[in-house]
Design a protein around this motif. Structure first.
Motif, PDB file in Angstrom:
ATOM      1  N   GLN A 145       0.709  -1.717   0.277  1.00  0.00           N
ATOM      2  CA  GLN A 145       0.105   0.317  -0.222  1.00  0.00           C
ATOM      3  C   GLN A 145       0.829   1.173  -0.322  1.00  0.00           C
ATOM      4  O   GLN A 145       0.190   2.566  -0.649  1.00  0.00           O
ATOM      5  N   TYR A 146       1.509   0.903   0.544  1.00  0.00           N
ATOM      6  CA  TYR A 146       3.012   2.429   1.433  1.00  0.00           C
ATOM      7  C   TYR A 146       3.562   2.558  -0.437  1.00  0.00           C
ATOM      8  O   TYR A 146       3.488   3.967  -0.869  1.00  0.00           O
ATOM      9  N   PHE A 147       3.987   1.051  -1.213  1.00  0.00           N
ATOM     10  CA  PHE A 147       4.339   1.876  -2.688  1.00  0.00           C
ATOM     11  C   PHE A 147       3.302   1.759  -4.307  1.00  0.00           C
ATOM     12  O   PHE A 147       4.422   2.731  -4.465  1.00  0.00           O
ATOM     13  N   ARG A 148       2.625   1.561  -3.407  1.00  0.00           N
ATOM     14  CA  ARG A 148       1.126   2.180  -4.903  1.00  0.00           C
ATOM     15  C   ARG A 148       0.864   3.717  -4.224  1.00  0.00           C
ATOM     16  O   ARG A 148       0.121   3.599  -4.867  1.00  0.00           O
ATOM     17  N   GLY A 149       1.076   4.588  -2.917  1.00  0.00           N
ATOM     18  CA  GLY A 149       0.634   5.700  -2.780  1.00  0.00           C
ATOM     19  C   GLY A 149      -0.542   5.518  -1.559  1.00  0.00           C
ATOM     20  O   GLY A 149      -1.438   6.584  -1.402  1.00  0.00           O
ATOM     21  N   ASN A 150      -0.903   4.551  -1.477  1.00  0.00           N
ATOM     22  CA  ASN A 150      -1.959   4.686  -0.587  1.00  0.00           C
ATOM     23  C   ASN A 150      -1.606   4.374   0.884  1.00  0.00           C
ATOM     24  O   ASN A 150      -1.302   3.440   1.872  1.00  0.00           O
ATOM     25  N   LEU A 200       8.185   2.086   8.529  1.00  0.00           N
ATOM     26  CA  LEU A 200       6.849   2.338   8.557  1.00  0.00           C
ATOM     27  C   LEU A 200       5.613   2.163  10.099  1.00  0.00           C
ATOM     28  O   LEU A 200       5.109   2.905   9.983  1.00  0.00           O
ATOM     29  N   VAL A 201       5.734   0.479  10.739  1.00  0.00           N
ATOM     30  CA  VAL A 201       5.168   1.703  11.807  1.00  0.00           C
ATOM     31  C   VAL A 201       6.210   0.780  12.383  1.00  0.00           C
ATOM     32  O   VAL A 201       5.940  -0.867  13.314  1.00  0.00           O
ATOM     33  N   PRO A 202       6.313   1.468  13.581  1.00  0.00           N
ATOM     34  CA  PRO A 202       7.069   1.473  15.061  1.00  0.00           C
ATOM     35  C   PRO A 202       6.463   0.556  16.361  1.00  0.00           C
ATOM     36  O   PRO A 202       5.198   0.303  15.536  1.00  0.00           O
ATOM     37  N   LEU A 203       7.117   0.365  17.168  1.00  0.00           N
ATOM     38  CA  LEU A 203       6.217  -0.481  18.241  1.00  0.00           C
ATOM     39  C   LEU A 203       5.442   0.084  18.904  1.00  0.00           C
ATOM     40  O   LEU A 203       6.574   1.774  18.860  1.00  0.00           O
ATOM     41  N   VAL A 230      17.560  -4.485   5.734  1.00  0.00           N
ATOM     42  CA  VAL A 230      16.769  -3.419   6.145  1.00  0.00           C
ATOM     43  C   VAL A 230      17.497  -1.745   5.804  1.00  0.00           C
ATOM     44  O   VAL A 230      16.864  -1.025   4.616  1.00  0.00           O
ATOM     45  N   GLN A 231      18.409  -1.741   5.713  1.00  0.00           N
ATOM     46  CA  GLN A 231      19.400  -0.203   4.945  1.00  0.00           C
ATOM     47  C   GLN A 231      19.208  -0.097   3.348  1.00  0.00           C
ATOM     48  O   GLN A 231      18.889   0.488   3.355  1.00  0.00           O
ATOM     49  N   ARG A 232      18.875  -1.863   3.030  1.00  0.00           N
ATOM     50  CA  ARG A 232      18.780  -1.709   1.219  1.00  0.00           C
ATOM     51  C   ARG A 232      17.095  -1.251   0.927  1.00  0.00           C
ATOM     52  O   ARG A 232      16.860  -0.660  -0.185  1.00  0.00           O
ATOM     53  N   LEU A 233      16.352  -1.775   2.213  1.00  0.00           N
ATOM     54  CA  LEU A 233      14.950  -1.288   1.910  1.00  0.00           C
ATOM     55  C   LEU A 233      15.140   0.186   2.437  1.00  0.00           C
ATOM     56  O   LEU A 233      13.630   0.767   1.891  1.00  0.00           O
ATOM     57  N   VAL A 237      12.443   2.868  -0.128  1.00  0.00           N
ATOM     58  CA  VAL A 237      11.775   3.381   0.800  1.00  0.00           C
ATOM     59  C   VAL A 237      11.441   4.846   0.118  1.00  0.00           C
ATOM     60  O   VAL A 237      10.411   5.697   0.266  1.00  0.00           O
ATOM     61  N   GLU A 238      12.794   5.192   0.438  1.00  0.00           N
ATOM     62  CA  GLU A 238      12.860   6.604   0.574  1.00  0.00           C
ATOM     63  C   GLU A 238      12.395   7.192  -0.744  1.00  0.00           C
ATOM     64  O   GLU A 238      11.839   8.499  -1.076  1.00  0.00           O
ATOM     65  N   THR A 239      13.274   6.597  -1.639  1.00  0.00           N
ATOM     66  CA  THR A 239      13.277   7.044  -3.228  1.00  0.00           C
ATOM     67  C   THR A 239      11.399   6.767  -3.594  1.00  0.00           C
ATOM     68  O   THR A 239      11.515   7.241  -4.859  1.00  0.00           O
ATOM     69  N   SER A 240      11.014   6.699  -3.012  1.00  0.00           N
ATOM     70  CA  SER A 240       9.690   6.307  -3.216  1.00  0.00           C
ATOM     71  C   SER A 240       8.037   6.773  -2.287  1.00  0.00           C
ATOM     72  O   SER A 240       7.459   7.012  -3.089  1.00  0.00           O
TER      73      SER A 240
END
Length: 241
Positions: A145-150, A200-203, A230-233, A237-240
């Motif tokens: 959903q995040y990467f689709r802009g939702n 995206l969703v912290p504890l 995680v750094q690669r992911l 995330v940041e570029t999207s």
């Protein structure tokens, strides 16, 4: 395009590897080959398990962000076009991270991560099925959903995620680890999923034991595998955003 790349990113991974100390005599002549991308939590899970079992693996990077998992080369390895994929011997392929991790334990002299006691092993399996059937699907959907802009995602999905984390918190009530006082495969697979979605969703504040559990896993040398993934992911995330 981002959606399809992400969907394939979180499908699981596989590798080829061999262990000087743990692989059967017949398998010693065959090098196990793991195909995957470290950004994928299931890939991290298998790599961390292999590291803890002292099993050497020939890692072949399949760049999910460049859709290399859809290439003719990789489709011949795994027609489902998902990572991971572990080539065990010739055309023998294992293509699910949980199955791969259990296989690695089966060829290892050490059973610390996957105890032979039937009850304990069943509880370890229960955790891995919980990751496969609950944790990871929610993780994947929220990222999708995040990467689709939702964004933000539906409130019900976030509530489901926190409910799943509450279950892990409850399992830590009387133990340092999710099954008992010893770390197992279930801890590793759940940790990679939980750790990745924290981007995206912290504890929440109520997840005190879960936070302490993650900190214990951070002390493991193999945790560096998760951090690299995680750094690669995170870069994706940041570029999207």
């Amino acid at each position: 395009m981002v959606y399809f790349r992400l969907r394939n990113l979180f499908q699981g991974i596989s590798w080829r590897c061999y262990s000087k100390n743990s692989i059967s005599r017949n398998a010693m002549t065959n090098k196990l080959v793991l195909y995957g991308d470290e950004a994928s939590p299931p890939v991290q899970f298998v790599m961390m398990a292999g590291s803890m079992l002292n099993i050497e693996m020939d890692f072949r990077h399949i760049d999910i962000f460049k859709a290399e998992n859809r290439s003719d080369f990789y489709t011949k390895i795994n027609p489902l076009q998902k990572v991971p994929a572990l080539r065990v011997d010739g055309d023998v392929i294992i293509s699910d991270s949980h199955a791969i991790a259990m296989y690695l334990c089966s060829i290892s002299d050490s059973q610390n991560l996957y105890p032979e006691d039937p009850v304990t092993r069943a509880r370890v399996n229960q955790l891995m099925f919980f990751n496969a059937g609950t944790l990871f699907p929610i993780d994947s959907l929220i990222f999708t959903q995040y990467f689709r802009g939702n964004w933000p995602p539906k409130k019900t999905k976030i509530e489901q995620w926190y409910s799943a984390l509450d279950h892990l918190e409850y399992r830590l009530t009387n133990n340092r680890w999710l099954v008992n006082d010893k770390m197992c495969l279930g801890d590793i697979c759940c940790a990679t999923t939980v750790g990745s979605l924290q981007l995206l969703v912290p504890l929440l504040d109520r997840h005190v034991k879960l936070s302490a559990w993650i900190n214990r896993i951070r002390q493991l040398p193999c945790f560096q595998i998760h951090l690299r993934g995680v750094q690669r992911l995170k870069a994706f995330v940041e570029t999207s955003s």
